[in-house]
Enzyme design. Structure first.
Site, PDB file in Angstrom:
ATOM      1  N   ASP A 118       0.879  -1.168   0.000  1.00  0.00           N
ATOM      2  CA  ASP A 118       0.000   0.000   0.000  1.00  0.00           C
ATOM      3  C   ASP A 118       0.918   1.219   0.000  1.00  0.00           C
ATOM      4  O   ASP A 118       1.487   1.570   1.031  1.00  0.00           O
ATOM      5  CB  ASP A 118      -0.890  -0.012   1.243  1.00  0.00           C
ATOM      6  CG  ASP A 118      -1.811   1.196   1.298  1.00  0.00           C
ATOM      7  OD1 ASP A 118      -2.281   1.638   0.234  1.00  0.00           O
ATOM      8  OD2 ASP A 118      -2.058   1.693   2.412  1.00  0.00           O
TER       9      ASP A 118
ATOM     10  N   GLU B 278      -1.143  -1.490  -4.927  1.00  0.00           N
ATOM     11  CA  GLU B 278      -2.392  -0.787  -5.175  1.00  0.00           C
ATOM     12  C   GLU B 278      -2.166   0.294  -6.223  1.00  0.00           C
ATOM     13  O   GLU B 278      -1.196   1.039  -6.153  1.00  0.00           O
ATOM     14  CB  GLU B 278      -2.926  -0.171  -3.883  1.00  0.00           C
ATOM     15  CG  GLU B 278      -4.326   0.389  -4.044  1.00  0.00           C
ATOM     16  CD  GLU B 278      -4.944   0.765  -2.721  1.00  0.00           C
ATOM     17  OE1 GLU B 278      -5.872   0.067  -2.297  1.00  0.00           O
ATOM     18  OE2 GLU B 278      -4.479   1.751  -2.114  1.00  0.00           O
TER      19      GLU B 278
ATOM     20  N   ASP C  72      -2.173   0.911   7.302  1.00  0.00           N
ATOM     21  CA  ASP C  72      -1.495   0.742   6.012  1.00  0.00           C
ATOM     22  C   ASP C  72      -0.996  -0.693   5.830  1.00  0.00           C
ATOM     23  O   ASP C  72      -0.990  -1.218   4.719  1.00  0.00           O
ATOM     24  CB  ASP C  72      -0.314   1.717   5.899  1.00  0.00           C
ATOM     25  CG  ASP C  72      -0.736   3.147   6.131  1.00  0.00           C
ATOM     26  OD1 ASP C  72      -1.209   3.782   5.182  1.00  0.00           O
ATOM     27  OD2 ASP C  72      -0.606   3.616   7.277  1.00  0.00           O
TER      28      ASP C  72
END
EC number: 3.1.21.10
Length: 179
Positions: free
Chosen positions: A14, A74, A147
């Protein structure tokens, strides 16, 4: 058994410049096993080049240590805050570069795809995704920081996407192309 031949270690990332969350899972056939999670952090007082260098070194270290067969990152979500989008894009770039230099195949997933894979609902909120990550990996508590839970969710998304395409022969998770 669904995807019984599949064995892989997946690093989910992430991206972020202050905090880059990560999670590692091991897929063994239809089973998904938790390996580790964490975050690479950079002090806000550091200049951007130094922060990006720290992130690159951190991702490189994770790849060397866990030896993933796939890195799932991502995709950049368009944000109305352009400054945030640019800095996240820079962090994402160093993660992609670290994986590329290590020779690891990189896959990208949108936030919508991750939510859909984890909760079966593309508009799930953060808490729903975190709770499903906890449940899917058999963890006692929701991974922290947020996260890192997102990094695990991205890794799980790839495992599910990869397993389904292997089992059905339909579709393939979109790997980044080296053109």
């Amino acid at each position: 058994m669904l995807g019984s031949q599949t064995k892989q270690v997946i690093l989910g990332i992430d991206p972020g410049t202050a905090t880059m969350g990560w999670g590692v899972v091991r897929q063994e056939g239809s089973r998904l096993r938790y390996v580790q999670h964490g975050a690479i952090t950079t002090p806000s007082g550091w200049g951007m080049p130094r922060r990006l260098d720290r992130l690159f070194a951190g991702v490189t270290e994770l790849i060397r240590g866990y030896r993933p067969s796939a890195v799932a990152v991502e995709e950049l979500f368009f944000n109305t805050n352009v400054t945030t989008a640019i800095t996240v894009g820079q962090a994402r770039g160093v993660a992609l570069l670290a994986a590329y230099r290590a020779g690891v195949e990189v896959f990208e997933y949108t936030p919508l795809q991750v939510k859909q894979a984890i909760t079966s609902y593309g508009r799930a909120d953060k808490r729903q995704v975190q709770e499903m990550v906890r449940a899917l990996l058999g963890l006692r508590s929701i991974p922290r920081p947020d996260d890192a839970a997102d990094g695990l969710a991205i890794a799980i998304c790839h495992a599910f996407s990869h397993r389904m395409s292997a089992a059905t022969g339909v579709g393939k998770p979109r790997a980044m192309q080296d053109n």
